[in-house]
Enzyme design. Structure first.
Site, PDB file in Angstrom:
ATOM      1  N   ASN A 167      -6.144  -5.856  -5.318  1.00 50.19           N
ATOM      2  CA  ASN A 167      -7.285  -5.122  -4.778  1.00 50.19           C
ATOM      3  C   ASN A 167      -7.156  -3.613  -4.941  1.00 50.19           C
ATOM      4  O   ASN A 167      -8.162  -2.923  -5.060  1.00 50.19           O
ATOM      5  CB  ASN A 167      -7.441  -5.462  -3.290  1.00 50.19           C
ATOM      6  CG  ASN A 167      -8.328  -4.476  -2.566  1.00 50.19           C
ATOM      7  OD1 ASN A 167      -9.549  -4.514  -2.662  1.00 50.19           O
ATOM      8  ND2 ASN A 167      -7.706  -3.548  -1.825  1.00 50.19           N
ATOM      9  N   SER A 223     -15.808  -5.151  -9.947  1.00 49.95           N
ATOM     10  CA  SER A 223     -16.932  -4.380  -9.421  1.00 49.95           C
ATOM     11  C   SER A 223     -18.196  -4.751 -10.172  1.00 49.95           C
ATOM     12  O   SER A 223     -18.143  -5.184 -11.335  1.00 49.95           O
ATOM     13  CB  SER A 223     -16.677  -2.876  -9.593  1.00 49.95           C
ATOM     14  OG  SER A 223     -17.835  -2.110  -9.314  1.00 49.95           O
ATOM     15  N   THR A 232     -21.995  -2.445  -4.158  1.00 51.85           N
ATOM     16  CA  THR A 232     -21.597  -1.289  -3.350  1.00 51.85           C
ATOM     17  C   THR A 232     -21.335  -1.766  -1.932  1.00 51.85           C
ATOM     18  O   THR A 232     -22.219  -2.307  -1.265  1.00 51.85           O
ATOM     19  CB  THR A 232     -22.692  -0.213  -3.353  1.00 51.85           C
ATOM     20  OG1 THR A 232     -22.957   0.160  -4.702  1.00 51.85           O
ATOM     21  CG2 THR A 232     -22.237   1.003  -2.577  1.00 51.85           C
ATOM     22  N   ASP A 269       0.852  -1.191   0.000  1.00 51.97           N
ATOM     23  CA  ASP A 269       0.000   0.000   0.000  1.00 51.97           C
ATOM     24  C   ASP A 269       0.883   1.234   0.000  1.00 51.97           C
ATOM     25  O   ASP A 269       2.063   1.173   0.376  1.00 51.97           O
ATOM     26  CB  ASP A 269      -0.921  -0.002   1.225  1.00 51.97           C
ATOM     27  CG  ASP A 269      -2.275   0.633   0.945  1.00 51.97           C
ATOM     28  OD1 ASP A 269      -2.296   1.696   0.295  1.00 51.97           O
ATOM     29  OD2 ASP A 269      -3.298   0.074   1.360  1.00 51.97           O
ATOM     30  N   ASP A 316       3.902   2.534  -5.066  1.00 50.26           N
ATOM     31  CA  ASP A 316       2.968   3.344  -5.838  1.00 50.26           C
ATOM     32  C   ASP A 316       2.676   2.583  -7.121  1.00 50.26           C
ATOM     33  O   ASP A 316       3.563   2.379  -7.959  1.00 50.26           O
ATOM     34  CB  ASP A 316       3.605   4.692  -6.141  1.00 50.26           C
ATOM     35  CG  ASP A 316       2.713   5.606  -6.974  1.00 50.26           C
ATOM     36  OD1 ASP A 316       1.592   5.175  -7.348  1.00 50.26           O
ATOM     37  OD2 ASP A 316       3.134   6.745  -7.257  1.00 50.26           O
ATOM     38  N   TYR A 376     -14.795   4.932 -14.030  1.00 48.38           N
ATOM     39  CA  TYR A 376     -14.612   3.818 -13.107  1.00 48.38           C
ATOM     40  C   TYR A 376     -15.079   2.514 -13.747  1.00 48.38           C
ATOM     41  O   TYR A 376     -14.402   1.481 -13.668  1.00 48.38           O
ATOM     42  CB  TYR A 376     -15.393   4.095 -11.822  1.00 48.38           C
ATOM     43  CG  TYR A 376     -15.254   3.031 -10.759  1.00 48.38           C
ATOM     44  CD1 TYR A 376     -14.069   2.887 -10.046  1.00 48.38           C
ATOM     45  CD2 TYR A 376     -16.310   2.180 -10.457  1.00 48.38           C
ATOM     46  CE1 TYR A 376     -13.935   1.922  -9.068  1.00 48.38           C
ATOM     47  CE2 TYR A 376     -16.193   1.212  -9.477  1.00 48.38           C
ATOM     48  CZ  TYR A 376     -15.001   1.088  -8.787  1.00 48.38           C
ATOM     49  OH  TYR A 376     -14.884   0.118  -7.817  1.00 48.38           O
TER      50      TYR A 376
END
Length: 272
Positions: free
Chosen positions: A102, A154, A199, A59, A75, A167
């Site tokens: 992720n 998603s 969501t 991260d 990054d 997105y």
């Protein structure tokens, strides 16, 4: 009878001396979770750890979730940073069996609402960043007997959502990329799947709600569009990931598991 991984199972009416220890399903496996310091990534890192895996998170900020083997900084928009971070993670783990892609960033607006720079920024992190991490990790995954990759997609990849053009484009690319990766890597014994959350109750969604004119009304609307009537819990997404990376799912590859309360596939008739 069900048991928690790593606990002792007994049959009713027997004594403790006949108990058998149920092994953790991911015991001995090594995992890297990108974006693992918060949200869905953190929940996934904790779930894999609970199931016996040794987990390092990658991260840009934050802290390592409790019980994990550590956090490395990287990054995803910088290939050199990614290669250095993945190498550091492999050093901590001593190899790699599981990669969970992720990490990602959000975007709002219709197709005309973001300029070229924003389109490049989001696609560079969400799609090319996933590629950067995967190609850096592939040599180690090839050395594993249980190589598995899960890409977090998603509901936006399979259902048209208003004000999410950029997105959606990035998540649609991830879904197609997952299938292509699965086809390429299957002969090498590496499985690749995706999880498509609806969501979810995450800090990112929380920030979106906080910026709405009426946060309570916006949350109710988001919950109502999912057939089960609520936001998806981060732990539910983590459980789906844990299933897909488990050796018990060794015949599952090239698929996308929806964790969306039925939003993608169900069309329920309203009452009245």
């Amino acid at each position: 009878m069900t048991t928690t991984p790593g606990t002792t199972a007994t049959t009713p009416g027997t004594t403790a001396t006949t108990a058998a220890t149920v092994p953790a399903p991911l015991a001995g496996l090594r995992a890297l979770v990108t974006g693992g310091a918060s949200g869905l990534g953190r929940a996934t890192a904790l779930r894999l750890t609970a199931y016996g895996a040794r987990v390092v998170v990658l991260d840009r900020a934050g802290e390592a979730p409790e019980g994990t083997a550590g956090l490395v900084r990287a990054d995803l928009a910088d290939d050199a940073s990614v290669r250095t971070g993945v190498a550091e993670a492999l050093g901590l783990l001593g190899g790699l069996d599981i990669l969970v892609n992720n990490a990602g960033i959000g975007a709002q607006g219709a197709v005309e609402d973001n300029d070229d720079a924003e389109w490049h920024r989001v696609l560079d992190v969400n799609v090319v960043g996933l590629v950067r991490v995967t190609r850096a990790a592939l040599p180690a995954l090839r050395d594993s007997a249980h190589g598995a990759v899960v890409n977090i997609g998603s509901i936006a990849a399979t259902a048209g959502l208003r004000q999410r053009a950029l997105y959606t484009a990035s998540k649609g690319a991830i879904l197609s990329l997952t299938r292509a990766m699965a086809a390429d890597l299957l002969p090498e014994g590496i499985r690749v799947n995706a999880v498509n959350p609806g969501t979810a109750d995450t800090p990112w969604v929380g920030r979106l709600l906080a910026s709405a004119a009426d946060p309570a009304a916006e949350q109710a609307a988001l919950a109502a569009r999912q057939p089960h009537g609520r936001l998806v819990a981060a732990d539910e997404v983590a459980e789906a990931v844990a299933h897909l990376v488990s050796p018990a799912a060794s015949s599952t590859t090239g698929t996308a598991l929806a964790v969306d309360g039925g939003m993608d596939g169900l069309r329920l008739r309203g009452e009245g």
